[in-house]
Design a protein around this motif. Structure first.
Motif, short mmCIF file in Angstrom:
data_model
loop_
_atom_site.label_atom_id
_atom_site.label_comp_id
_atom_site.label_asym_id
_atom_site.label_seq_id
_atom_site.Cartn_x
_atom_site.Cartn_y
_atom_site.Cartn_z
N CYS A 50 14.34 108.81 41.97
CA CYS A 50 14.75 107.82 40.97
C CYS A 50 13.60 107.00 40.38
O CYS A 50 13.84 106.09 39.59
N PHE A 51 12.36 107.28 40.74
CA PHE A 51 11.23 106.45 40.31
C PHE A 51 11.22 106.23 38.81
O PHE A 51 11.28 107.17 38.03
N GLY A 52 11.20 104.97 38.41
CA GLY A 52 11.12 104.62 37.00
C GLY A 52 12.41 104.73 36.23
O GLY A 52 12.41 104.67 35.01
N THR A 53 13.53 104.88 36.93
CA THR A 53 14.80 105.07 36.23
C THR A 53 15.78 103.92 36.42
O THR A 53 16.91 103.99 35.94
N ALA A 54 15.36 102.84 37.08
CA ALA A 54 16.25 101.70 37.33
C ALA A 54 16.69 101.08 36.00
O ALA A 54 15.88 100.83 35.12
N LEU A 55 17.98 100.85 35.88
CA LEU A 55 18.52 100.23 34.67
C LEU A 55 18.41 98.71 34.78
O LEU A 55 18.73 98.13 35.80
N SER A 56 17.95 98.10 33.74
CA SER A 56 17.84 96.63 33.66
C SER A 56 17.03 96.04 34.81
O SER A 56 17.30 94.93 35.25
N GLY A 57 16.09 96.81 35.35
CA GLY A 57 15.25 96.31 36.43
C GLY A 57 15.95 96.17 37.76
O GLY A 57 15.43 95.56 38.68
#
Length: 73
Positions: A50-57
Motif C-alpha cells: 500500500c505504500f503511497g496509496t493512503a487516502l487523505s493522509g
C-alpha cells in the motif's frame, strides 16, 4: 508486518538502503521508482502493498516499516 524497530536503519531509509533491501528479496529494481520498489518489497514480505496509496493522509498500518516515508510522499 516488519516494524521500524526491527530495521537497523532507523525511521527513514535512503533509496540506496531500499534498493539493498529489495536485493535481499531478489527484486530487480531496474528503473523502478521508490514507491514501486517499496510495494514490491511489501509483497515479497507478505504484507499489504500500500505504500503511497493512503487516502487523505490516513493510514491504518501503524506498525509498518514504511509509514513515516509513506505519509510524507
Amino acid at each position: 508486518m516488519v516494524t521500524i524497530s526491527n530495521y537497523k536503519g532507523g525511521n527513514s531509509m535512503t533509496l540506496k538502503e531500499i534498493k539493498e533491501r529489495a536485493k535481499d528479496y531478489n527484486i530487480k529494481v531496474g528503473k523502478m521508482k521508490k514507491a514501486e520498489i517499496v510495494r514490491a518489497i511489501q509483497r515479497a514480505e507478505g504484507n499489504y502493498d500500500c505504500f503511497g496509496t493512503a487516502l487523505s493522509g490516513h493510514c491504518s498500518q501503524a506498525d509498518c516499516l514504511w509509514r513515516e516515508d509513506c505519509l510524507n510522499c
